[in-house]
Write a protein that holds these residues in place. Structure first.
Motif, PDB file in Angstrom:
ATOM      1  N   HIS A  13       0.856  -1.197   0.000  1.00  0.00           N
ATOM      2  CA  HIS A  13       0.000   0.000   0.000  1.00  0.00           C
ATOM      3  C   HIS A  13       0.888   1.242   0.000  1.00  0.00           C
ATOM      4  O   HIS A  13       1.212   1.795   1.039  1.00  0.00           O
ATOM      5  N   VAL A  14       1.285   1.639  -1.194  1.00  0.00           N
ATOM      6  CA  VAL A  14       2.156   2.804  -1.377  1.00  0.00           C
ATOM      7  C   VAL A  14       1.412   3.852  -2.204  1.00  0.00           C
ATOM      8  O   VAL A  14       0.405   3.560  -2.851  1.00  0.00           O
ATOM      9  N   ARG A  15       1.926   5.068  -2.185  1.00  0.00           N
ATOM     10  CA  ARG A  15       1.309   6.164  -2.944  1.00  0.00           C
ATOM     11  C   ARG A  15       1.625   6.003  -4.428  1.00  0.00           C
ATOM     12  O   ARG A  15       2.766   5.832  -4.831  1.00  0.00           O
ATOM     13  N   CYS A  21      -3.867   5.024  -3.406  1.00  0.00           N
ATOM     14  CA  CYS A  21      -3.194   3.847  -2.857  1.00  0.00           C
ATOM     15  C   CYS A  21      -3.098   2.764  -3.932  1.00  0.00           C
ATOM     16  O   CYS A  21      -4.120   2.330  -4.474  1.00  0.00           O
ATOM     17  N   CYS A  24      -4.714  -0.797  -2.684  1.00  0.00           N
ATOM     18  CA  CYS A  24      -6.180  -0.833  -2.728  1.00  0.00           C
ATOM     19  C   CYS A  24      -6.676  -0.960  -4.165  1.00  0.00           C
ATOM     20  O   CYS A  24      -7.624  -1.691  -4.446  1.00  0.00           O
ATOM     21  N   THR A  32      -8.698   4.718  -3.618  1.00  0.00           N
ATOM     22  CA  THR A  32      -8.639   5.208  -2.248  1.00  0.00           C
ATOM     23  C   THR A  32      -7.462   6.167  -2.113  1.00  0.00           C
ATOM     24  O   THR A  32      -6.351   5.829  -2.519  1.00  0.00           O
ATOM     25  N   TYR A  34      -4.279   7.992  -0.650  1.00  0.00           N
ATOM     26  CA  TYR A  34      -3.201   7.545   0.223  1.00  0.00           C
ATOM     27  C   TYR A  34      -3.003   8.565   1.335  1.00  0.00           C
ATOM     28  O   TYR A  34      -3.041   9.753   1.060  1.00  0.00           O
ATOM     29  N   PRO A  35      -2.816   8.192   2.563  1.00  0.00           N
ATOM     30  CA  PRO A  35      -2.757   6.835   3.108  1.00  0.00           C
ATOM     31  C   PRO A  35      -4.152   6.266   3.348  1.00  0.00           C
ATOM     32  O   PRO A  35      -5.039   6.949   3.845  1.00  0.00           O
ATOM     33  N   CYS A  36      -4.302   5.010   3.007  1.00  0.00           N
ATOM     34  CA  CYS A  36      -5.574   4.328   3.210  1.00  0.00           C
ATOM     35  C   CYS A  36      -5.644   3.819   4.658  1.00  0.00           C
ATOM     36  O   CYS A  36      -4.698   3.949   5.421  1.00  0.00           O
ATOM     37  N   VAL A  39      -2.822   1.392   5.742  1.00  0.00           N
ATOM     38  CA  VAL A  39      -1.552   2.041   6.075  1.00  0.00           C
ATOM     39  C   VAL A  39      -1.652   2.688   7.455  1.00  0.00           C
ATOM     40  O   VAL A  39      -0.722   2.575   8.260  1.00  0.00           O
TER      41      VAL A  39
END
Length: 59
Positions: A13-15, A21, A24, A32, A34-36, A39
């Motif tokens: 789960h990175v940008r 995200c 996601c 979604t 970022y941060p979801c 994270v």
């Protein structure tokens, strides 16, 4: 839960380039920001573990 699960979430789960995200979008086809929440959860668990070790609660 162990540290490996948090690390796996943080690795996936990175940008993305669009600010969304990547994890996601890849896993659930959700756009979604970022941060979801995954994270947020993983970073809070990681911070809690580090704080407990620092204060001597976890050996």
């Amino acid at each position: 839960m162990n540290g490996e699960q948090e690390q796996a979430i943080l690795a996936v789960h990175v940008r993305g380039l669009d600010g969304m995200c990547v994890g996601c979008h890849a896993w659930w086809s959700r756009l979604t920001p970022y941060p979801c929440w995954q994270v947020d959860w993983a970073t809070s668990r990681k911070a809690r573990t580090i704080t407990a070790r620092f204060l001597g609660g976890v050996r």
